[in-house]
Design an enzyme around this catalytic site. Structure first.
Site, mmCIF file in Angstrom:
data_model
loop_
_atom_site.group_PDB
_atom_site.id
_atom_site.type_symbol
_atom_site.label_atom_id
_atom_site.label_comp_id
_atom_site.label_asym_id
_atom_site.label_seq_id
_atom_site.Cartn_x
_atom_site.Cartn_y
_atom_site.Cartn_z
ATOM 1 N N ALA A 257 1.399 -0.993 -0.621
ATOM 2 C CA ALA A 257 0.084 -0.152 -0.234
ATOM 3 C C ALA A 257 1.310 1.194 0.470
ATOM 4 C CB ALA A 257 -0.899 -0.013 1.349
ATOM 5 N N PRO A 258 1.235 2.104 -1.405
ATOM 6 C CA PRO A 258 2.135 2.812 -1.456
ATOM 7 C C PRO A 258 2.416 4.468 -0.707
ATOM 8 C CG PRO A 258 1.240 2.703 -3.301
ATOM 9 C CD PRO A 258 0.418 1.241 -1.860
ATOM 10 N N CYS A 259 2.353 4.042 0.647
ATOM 11 C CA CYS A 259 2.005 5.261 1.122
ATOM 12 C C CYS A 259 3.463 6.251 0.903
ATOM 13 C CB CYS A 259 2.406 4.872 2.505
ATOM 14 S SG CYS A 259 3.087 4.095 4.052
ATOM 15 N N HIS A 260 4.845 5.608 -0.139
ATOM 16 C CA HIS A 260 5.545 6.297 -0.155
ATOM 17 C C HIS A 260 5.266 7.088 -1.051
ATOM 18 C CE1 HIS A 260 5.267 2.396 -2.293
ATOM 19 N NE2 HIS A 260 6.420 3.634 -3.519
#
Length: 210
Positions: free
Chosen positions: A128-131
């Protein structure tokens, strides 16, 4: 509730992969804050199929051969947090979104700070690409895995052909930043005027972490 975990080495440090039953519940950083993601009792289980598959897909991602993950996920959080985390899953590989854009996407334009706080509590990092969430001004802002790792992941998705090339680019970017600071300090005005500590644009978002 008991969770199963498996440790894996990666270019961004040792990751702890956590399963809830046959679903992925968390990917934690090596230096993750203990209370950032609240889980129950953890037992090591290196033979859990979902954890083995998660490690395989992450290795493919780091090698540059995977752009999307195909894993069963089990998010644990409030309904608002789950809305934010679901929005993260819609950000395409190699693209970024601001906290404000996430707030608009979930239908609450006034929830920018709350969206940032939920982003900082994202339990399933990388997948889950919070970056891929950055400040409105383009600043990287905070990140639970550290800004160097955030830069690593974004640069990797920007088209690096190898991890070695990405590491070189990351080193160059930090060197340029350090050089700019030295040059700024050497200017006459920097020596005669008292230092001011006004935050840059995007600093507010950096308080959230990811």
């Amino acid at each position: 509730m008991t969770y199963a975990y498996k440790l894996m080495d990666s270019p961004v440090g040792q990751l702890k992969l956590v399963a809830n039953g046959e679903r992925l519940a968390a990917i934690l950083w090596q230096n993750d804050k203990p209370n950032r993601v609240r889980l129950g009792e953890l037992i090591e289980a290196n033979d859990r199929p979902v954890l083995i598959d998660t490690e395989r897909q992450l290795n493919e991602y780091f090698a540059g051969t995977r752009r999307e993950f195909d894993l069963p996920l089990a998010f644990q959080g409030t309904e608002f947090q789950k809305q934010v985390w679901a929005a993260l899953l819609t950000i395409p590989f190699g693209q970024t979104r601001s906290y404000a854009e996430i707030a608009v996407q979930i239908g609450n334009v006034n929830a920018v700070r709350a969206a940032g706080a939920a982003n900082g509590r994202n339990p399933i990092s990388i997948v889950a690409p919070c970056h891929r969430v950055i400040g409105a001004s383009g600043d990287l802002t905070g990140f639970a895995g550290g800004l160097a790792n955030k830069m690593f992941l974004l640069s990797l998705e920007a088209g690096q052909t190898s991890l070695e090339a990405q590491a070189d680019r990351q080193t160059d970017m930090f060197a340029e930043e350090g050089k700019a600071k030295v040059e700024a300090q050497a200017r006459p005005e920097a020596q005669t005027k008292p230092a001011r500590h006004a935050p840059r644009r995007g600093t507010q978002s950096s308080l959230f972490g990811t």
